[in-house]
Write an enzyme that holds these catalytic residues in place. Sequence first.
Site, PDB file in Angstrom:
ATOM      1  N   THR A 178       0.825  -1.210   0.000  1.00  0.00           N
ATOM      2  CA  THR A 178       0.000   0.000   0.000  1.00  0.00           C
ATOM      3  C   THR A 178       0.855   1.254   0.000  1.00  0.00           C
ATOM      4  O   THR A 178       1.960   1.242   0.535  1.00  0.00           O
ATOM      5  CB  THR A 178      -0.886  -0.034   1.265  1.00  0.00           C
ATOM      6  OG1 THR A 178      -1.891  -1.009   1.074  1.00  0.00           O
ATOM      7  CG2 THR A 178      -1.544   1.297   1.556  1.00  0.00           C
ATOM      8  N   ARG A 206     -13.890  -7.982  -0.367  1.00  0.00           N
ATOM      9  CA  ARG A 206     -13.140  -7.580   0.830  1.00  0.00           C
ATOM     10  C   ARG A 206     -12.622  -6.127   0.696  1.00  0.00           C
ATOM     11  O   ARG A 206     -12.071  -5.742  -0.326  1.00  0.00           O
ATOM     12  CB  ARG A 206     -11.971  -8.545   1.029  1.00  0.00           C
ATOM     13  CG  ARG A 206     -11.107  -8.239   2.249  1.00  0.00           C
ATOM     14  CD  ARG A 206      -9.897  -7.408   1.919  1.00  0.00           C
ATOM     15  NE  ARG A 206      -8.983  -7.288   3.069  1.00  0.00           N
ATOM     16  CZ  ARG A 206      -7.993  -6.403   3.128  1.00  0.00           C
ATOM     17  NH1 ARG A 206      -7.778  -5.578   2.127  1.00  0.00           N
ATOM     18  NH2 ARG A 206      -7.219  -6.339   4.181  1.00  0.00           N
ATOM     19  N   VAL A 207     -12.793  -5.339   1.756  1.00  0.00           N
ATOM     20  CA  VAL A 207     -12.272  -3.976   1.810  1.00  0.00           C
ATOM     21  C   VAL A 207     -11.355  -3.871   3.015  1.00  0.00           C
ATOM     22  O   VAL A 207     -11.678  -4.396   4.094  1.00  0.00           O
ATOM     23  CB  VAL A 207     -13.417  -2.943   1.917  1.00  0.00           C
ATOM     24  CG1 VAL A 207     -12.864  -1.533   2.110  1.00  0.00           C
ATOM     25  CG2 VAL A 207     -14.303  -3.001   0.673  1.00  0.00           C
ATOM     26  N   GLY A 208     -10.204  -3.191   2.843  1.00  0.00           N
ATOM     27  CA  GLY A 208      -9.258  -3.055   3.947  1.00  0.00           C
ATOM     28  C   GLY A 208      -9.315  -1.694   4.606  1.00  0.00           C
ATOM     29  O   GLY A 208     -10.199  -0.873   4.337  1.00  0.00           O
ATOM     30  N   ASP A 209      -8.337  -1.450   5.456  1.00  0.00           N
ATOM     31  CA  ASP A 209      -8.281  -0.197   6.221  1.00  0.00           C
ATOM     32  C   ASP A 209      -8.019   1.027   5.342  1.00  0.00           C
ATOM     33  O   ASP A 209      -8.370   2.144   5.716  1.00  0.00           O
ATOM     34  CB  ASP A 209      -7.189  -0.297   7.298  1.00  0.00           C
ATOM     35  CG  ASP A 209      -5.814  -0.598   6.697  1.00  0.00           C
ATOM     36  OD1 ASP A 209      -5.732  -1.407   5.753  1.00  0.00           O
ATOM     37  OD2 ASP A 209      -4.827  -0.031   7.186  1.00  0.00           O
ATOM     38  N   THR A 229      -0.153   1.231   6.734  1.00  0.00           N
ATOM     39  CA  THR A 229       0.021   0.080   5.846  1.00  0.00           C
ATOM     40  C   THR A 229       0.206  -1.176   6.679  1.00  0.00           C
ATOM     41  O   THR A 229       0.938  -1.168   7.674  1.00  0.00           O
ATOM     42  CB  THR A 229       1.229   0.252   4.909  1.00  0.00           C
ATOM     43  OG1 THR A 229       1.523  -1.026   4.302  1.00  0.00           O
ATOM     44  CG2 THR A 229       2.475   0.733   5.627  1.00  0.00           C
ATOM     45  N   MET A 231      -1.696  -5.379   7.576  1.00  0.00           N
ATOM     46  CA  MET A 231      -2.824  -6.306   7.422  1.00  0.00           C
ATOM     47  C   MET A 231      -4.107  -5.599   7.874  1.00  0.00           C
ATOM     48  O   MET A 231      -4.356  -5.431   9.066  1.00  0.00           O
ATOM     49  CB  MET A 231      -2.529  -7.542   8.265  1.00  0.00           C
ATOM     50  CG  MET A 231      -3.410  -8.688   7.988  1.00  0.00           C
ATOM     51  SD  MET A 231      -3.167  -9.252   6.286  1.00  0.00           S
ATOM     52  CE  MET A 231      -4.597 -10.294   6.153  1.00  0.00           C
ATOM     53  N   GLY A 232      -4.889  -5.176   6.885  1.00  0.00           N
ATOM     54  CA  GLY A 232      -6.004  -4.280   7.143  1.00  0.00           C
ATOM     55  C   GLY A 232      -6.988  -4.750   8.194  1.00  0.00           C
ATOM     56  O   GLY A 232      -7.557  -3.945   8.935  1.00  0.00           O
TER      57      GLY A 232
HETATM   58  N1  ASP Z   1      -3.615  -2.170   4.448  1.00  0.00           N
HETATM   59  C1  ASP Z   1      -3.859  -2.781   3.180  1.00  0.00           C
HETATM   60  C2  ASP Z   1      -5.085  -3.633   3.225  1.00  0.00           C
HETATM   61  O1  ASP Z   1      -5.242  -4.383   4.162  1.00  0.00           O
HETATM   62  C3  ASP Z   1      -2.731  -3.637   2.725  1.00  0.00           C
HETATM   63  C4  ASP Z   1      -1.421  -2.932   2.656  1.00  0.00           C
HETATM   64  O2  ASP Z   1      -1.061  -2.162   3.562  1.00  0.00           O
HETATM   65  O3  ASP Z   1      -0.699  -3.178   1.668  1.00  0.00           O
HETATM   66  O4  ASP Z   1      -5.860  -3.581   2.307  1.00  0.00           O
END
Ligand code: ASP
Length: 313
Positions: A178, A206-209, A229, A231-232
């Site tokens: 990210t 799926r949607v992340g942070d 950045t 693991m969301g």
């Molecule tokens: N934070 C991002 C997500 O979980 C992944 C990343 O940081 O590359 O979507």
Amino acid sequence: MSQPIAIAIHGGAGTILRAQMSDELKQGIVAALEQSVRAGHQLLVQGGDALDAVVAAVRVLEDSPYFNAGKGSVLTHQEMVEMDASVMHGLHMDAGAVAGVRHIRNPVELARDVMRHSDHVLLIGDGAEAFAFGQGYDYTEQDYFFTERRYEQLQAMKAKGLFALSESKYPDDKKFGTVGAVALDQHGNLAAATSTGGITNKKFGRVGDSALIGAGTVAENGNVAVSTTGMGEFFIRKMVAGDVAARMRYLKEDVHTASEQVIQGELKTLGGEGGLIALDASGEIHFAMNSSGMYRASIDTQGDLLVKIYADE
Ligand code: ASP
């Protein structure tokens, strides 16, 4: 006396293996980081707004295949690219975000347009794209985003039944790529932006942070701007960006203490690997990570450029 300006960017945290990093790859990554931070800084020097600076910086990284955002995004289980992005401006705490977009070349720009030209904060999927095309955006084919490297990663993930990154032939395969930026402009405005392809082999929309204000992105004038950045799933549960801002607001912690408390604290105990960049209202910058590296760069209030990869540099 002129107001301080400063900018910091990241290109993702995670496990980055020195032993596998070729000189050529390193040079390419470092050049892209430098180009990004300079693009944002140039706008700040010209008196531009912090939000335009972070969008300009993130755009450079979205256009580079080295990072998991825009071109070079990781692939979903269905072998598609689905991207998330968000921005926040600290003056009135305005924000915009998109999730699950597939045909927008620079999702960070769309997030800014959601903030500026819609009545909403977060638009998803087809709706977000319909808004974009109404705003004059071009339709970008999936082929543009696709890279061989991400395809190989996906096949490796599928074979193992995993949904994050794991080791293969690239030095940063266990890294979340990210991208993000934080900036302070001449008017005292703080802004933050984050953009991502998410995680390899993700399913079910799926949607992340990175799409979520308060988890992946936050900016409050007089306090701090943060982009994360990692693991969301963990960053959402720990409301990471917002937690840094809250610690500074209520506990009066400085940007260094608050960032370290959040990244090295319960987030890490829970298994939340990753990092963040934070910039306070005086232009003080902090890079925090609980992983072996984070692609990062900054130009501080003195105008000094810094570009780093590993945690121990
Ligand atoms: N934070 C991002 C997500 O979980 C992944 C990343 O940081 O590359 O979507």
